[in-house]
Scaffold this motif. Structure first.
Motif, PDB file in Angstrom:
ATOM      1  N   LEU A   1       0.825  -1.212   0.000  1.00  9.46           N
ATOM      2  CA  LEU A   1       0.000   0.000   0.000  1.00  9.46           C
ATOM      3  C   LEU A   1       0.858   1.261   0.000  1.00  9.46           C
ATOM      4  CD1 LEU A   1      -2.669  -1.212   2.562  1.00  9.46           C
ATOM      5  CD2 LEU A   1      -3.103  -0.666   0.158  1.00  9.46           C
ATOM      6  N   ALA A   2       2.006   1.202   0.666  1.00  4.83           N
ATOM      7  CA  ALA A   2       2.896   2.364   0.673  1.00  4.83           C
ATOM      8  C   ALA A   2       3.383   2.658  -0.739  1.00  4.83           C
ATOM      9  CB  ALA A   2       4.077   2.119   1.610  1.00  4.83           C
TER      10      ALA A   2
ATOM     11  N   LYS B   1      -3.823   1.539   4.564  1.00  3.32           N
ATOM     12  CA  LYS B   1      -2.454   1.452   5.070  1.00  3.32           C
ATOM     13  C   LYS B   1      -2.421   1.645   6.583  1.00  3.32           C
ATOM     14  CE  LYS B   1       2.152   3.525   4.696  1.00  3.32           C
ATOM     15  NZ  LYS B   1       2.253   3.800   6.137  1.00  3.32           N
TER      16      LYS B   1
ATOM     17  N   ASP C   1      -0.924  -0.939   9.278  1.00  7.59           N
ATOM     18  CA  ASP C   1       0.138  -0.572  10.208  1.00  7.59           C
ATOM     19  C   ASP C   1      -0.218  -0.929  11.644  1.00  7.59           C
ATOM     20  OD1 ASP C   1       1.641   0.408   8.132  1.00  7.59           O
ATOM     21  OD2 ASP C   1       1.072   2.504   8.437  1.00  7.59           O
TER      22      ASP C   1
END
Length: 726
Positions: free
Chosen positions: A472-473, A509, A513
């Motif tokens: 996703l980053a 994201k 995380d």
């Protein structure tokens, strides 16, 4: 007896009565109280203390340049060398780790002199055994490897060992801690540590020579005084050679000739241009118009972006045609402030069977696979390909290639610095279409270094296909390129705008995380394959590296992967290497909430797990940090006793960990225990503020506590997670 009578007058004359008695009489055994903090050293060693206060060791934690580069120590890895634990706790040359308390003192007295066996280390051969700090002769203090624990991050010790013998002198102390004599004639070492922030030391390191003849300017710089590269150690340092010419009595602008520097880790397009010890660099300039005069200077910068007027002018030369001159201009004044302040062998086999890492393909195998590249691309461009055709046969062979060989080939081409961009893009696209689990760790690492948008998008797609939210980053990174065609492809056939897509993927994201799943229904505690575990073993071994980059790379991967690899971290804390244990524990602490949620989903008894987890003494403070960061409330009862029974470091670690996991509001028993601890005058400022924050989120910090330490603890308080719903 007669021989002793003849020797006695000579001994008395040469040594003095007091020294003789120290040699022949047994040492006095007195009750000693080892120093709790380096501030305890000041009363007995005022001259040394004053010298140290003027050094960049004392300034190491408060240095504004370091604060900027570390984001005010948000990058906690920088703490290791800027507020280190006693270096003698570690093996010679092994990189140090950060301490818990008194960080504002930087590299203080105890950082170098505290002995794990008790008392303090002294380089004196006959230290005063009746002194309060119980000094003991320990020649590790004079070892290059002791300095190298912090100062070999970029190979300074290796540079010294490769230097000509005449430049090595004795060791680091020869230049950076020269001999001095203190009150009473006692020999010691200067503790101001003159080095890269001392103009005289810099000027003694190199010699600049220049000549101006027949319209040509010849320049030469020799590293004749440093026992290592110039400049060395910190990559932020740079030395620039510049020149300017005079035409019609007017000086022109300064022009850059050459930069001596080791680039930052992410500056992959730059090479190391440091000047090794004993070596000479030279060049010849050919001005288009012969100048009337030339001037040459050598600037020293504490960071590569420092303006010229803030840099130190180490040497300068002014020449008329036909002249040559060597200049070491010691009369030049420094700027207002110079404001910046051996590798381990392989580690024993890990406890569990991790499987094998991916193979390394031969040159012939790589060339054979690469020969199919155009056929592979053509098959996807044209749509249907008959398998009986040459193109189809090549495509079939490529697709049937064993996944480990396919992944090994892809990694070779994407990790090799000089791979042409079109081959890199092909390899990444191949990964995106057929991702293989064993490639996850190193492909996540590619997210750290890859800059090409096409490649980043392929990385993201492949990782997301395998359920790894680290992709996703990469997806969000690509979306910053608004005109990038692939962004439009992503959004076609949807009602999303670029802005709504960014908002959606950012929320995904943030969920990853914290919880390590893309959707609540998709969470599975996946069992990693033997090949993936083999790659994780390779990542674990990076924790044994002396240079920082492999350690950073490994932590980058571990803190972004799915919980399938968390057992690898747990395996690492059972290794013989203290270093391996510490870095695995610190990585767990950096993971924090995801690791805590993973433990919640296992069937283990959390209290028993944390109780066993916290016990081993060599790494207890780091274990406490991990328990606090994991954030499970069962840690509270296990941490409370260490507020009273632990040493200063353990007390601080326990208080910090309680701030992150104690039940709020506190139980009455915990309130009473903490109030009693706060009465301890020897409690560190860090521990005191953590306990005060537990009692009240509005607590004011001690006035002497550094702002970075205040910010860190307030951030911990805001990040507590376990009482929040999923």
């Amino acid at each position: 007896m007669m021989q002793l009578q003849r020797l006695l007058p000579l001994l008395l004359a040469g040594l003095g009565t007091a020294a003789l008695f120290r040699l022949v009489l047994p040492p006095m055994h007195t009750e000693v109280a080892p120093p709790i903090s380096s501030q305890d050293c000041q009363s007995c060693h005022p001259a040394v203390w004053e010298e140290w206060q003027e050094s960049h060791h004392a300034f190491a934690f408060q240095n504004p340049e370091v604060r900027r580069l570390s984001q005010n120590f948000l990058n906690e890895e920088c703490l290791a060398c800027h507020a280190p634990r006693p270096v003698l706790q570690f093996k010679p040359g092994e990189r140090v780790l950060a301490r818990q308390s008194d960080r504002s003192l930087g590299v203080d007295c105890l950082s170098c002199h505290s002995r794990p066996e008790g008392g303090v280390a002294s380089a004196q051969l006959n230290p005063r055994t009746d002194a309060a700090c119980a000094p003991t002769t320990d020649l590790r203090l004079t070892s290059v490897d002791t300095c190298g624990s912090c100062h070999n991050q970029h190979g300074t010790v290796e540079q010294w060992r490769a230097a000509p013998e005449e430049l090595q002198k004795e060791n680091c102390l020869s230049c950076h801690m020269k001999d001095t004599f203190r009150e009473g004639g006692r020999r010691g070492r200067v503790h101001s540590f003159p080095a890269a922030h001392d103009l005289a030391s810099l000027q003694e390191a190199v010699a600049l020579e220049a000549s101006f003849l027949k319209g040509q300017v010849h320049l030469q710089l020799t590293n004749h005084g440093a026992g290592h590269n110039f400049p060395t150690d910190e990559r932020s340092r740079a030395a620039d050679l510049q020149w300017r010419s005079m035409q019609k009595k007017t000086w022109g602008e300064w022009q850059q000739v050459y930069r001596f520097r080791d680039p930052y880790r992410d500056e992959i397009d730059l090479n190391n241009t440091q000047l090794p010890a004993g070596k000479t660099w030279e060049t010849t300039l050919h001005p288009l118009v012969p100048p009337d005069a030339v001037e040459v200077r050598l600037l020293y910068r504490t960071n590569p972006f420092q303006p010229d007027d803030e840099a130190s002018v180490l040497q300068t030369i002014s020449l008329l045609p036909g002249e040559g001159k060597t200049s070491i201009s010691k009369d030049l004044a420094p700027p207002p402030s110079i404001n910046q302040g051996p590798s381990r062998q392989g580690h024993p086999t890990l406890v569990r069977d991790f499987g094998k890492t991916l193979p390394v393909l031969s040159q012939k195998e790589r060339e054979e696979i690469l020969a199919w590249k155009e056929l592979w691309e053509a098959s996807f461009a044209n749509g249907n390909v008959r398998l009986a055709s040459p193109t189809g046969k090549a495509l079939r062979k490529l697709q049937e290639l064993h996944p480990t060989k396919r992944m090994a080939a892809i990694l070779h081409w994407v990790e090799e610095k000089n791979t042409p961009l079109d081959i890199q893009r092909w390899a990444y696209a191949w990964w995106a279409k057929q991702p293989y689990e064993a490639g996850i760790p190193r492909m996540i690492l590619r997210l750290k270094y890859e800059k090409d948008p096409d490649n980043v998008l392929s990385l993201a797609v492949g990782l997301l296909k395998l359920g790894e939210g680290a992709g996703l980053a990469g997806l969000l990174q690509v979306m910053t390129f608004e005109r990038f065609p692939q962004v439009q492809t992503l959004l076609q056939n949807t009602t999303w705008t670029l802005e709504t897509a960014q908002i959606y993927f950012q929320s995904q994201k943030e969920n990853w995380d914290k919880k390590r799943f893309l959707k609540p229904s998709s969470y599975v505690s996946r069992i990693a394959s033997p090949e993936l575990l083999g790659e994780m073993k390779s990542m674990l071994h990076r924790f044994l590296s002396q240079p920082l980059r492999p350690v950073d790379d490994a932590r980058f991967v571990f803190t972004r992967m799915s919980p399938a690899i968390y057992p690898s971290l747990l395996s690492g804390i059972h290794q013989d290497s203290l270093y391996m244990q510490e870095h695995c524990l610190q990585t767990m602490a950096w993971l924090g909430e995801p690791f805590g949620r993973w433990i919640q989903r296992t069937e283990i008894d959390r209290t028993d797990f944390l109780k066993a987890f916290i016990q081993p003494p060599p790494t207890r403070t780091r274990r406490m940090e991990a328990v606090g960061a994991i954030g499970l409330p069962e840690g509270e009862a296990l941490l409370l006793p260490w507020l009273t029974q632990g040493n200063r470091e353990e007390q601080t670690a326990a208080a910090d960990a309680l701030l992150r996991c104690a039940t709020l509001p506190l139980q009455n028993s915990s309130i009473v225990a903490m109030e009693q601890v706060l009465e301890n005058v020897n409690l560190s400022d860090e521990a005191r503020f953590s306990l005060q924050l537990i009692q009240s989120a509005d607590a004011s910090p001690p006035s002497s506590l550094d702002s970075a330490e205040v910010d860190r603890r307030r951030r911990w308080l805001a990040q507590r997670w376990w009482t929040q719903s999923d």
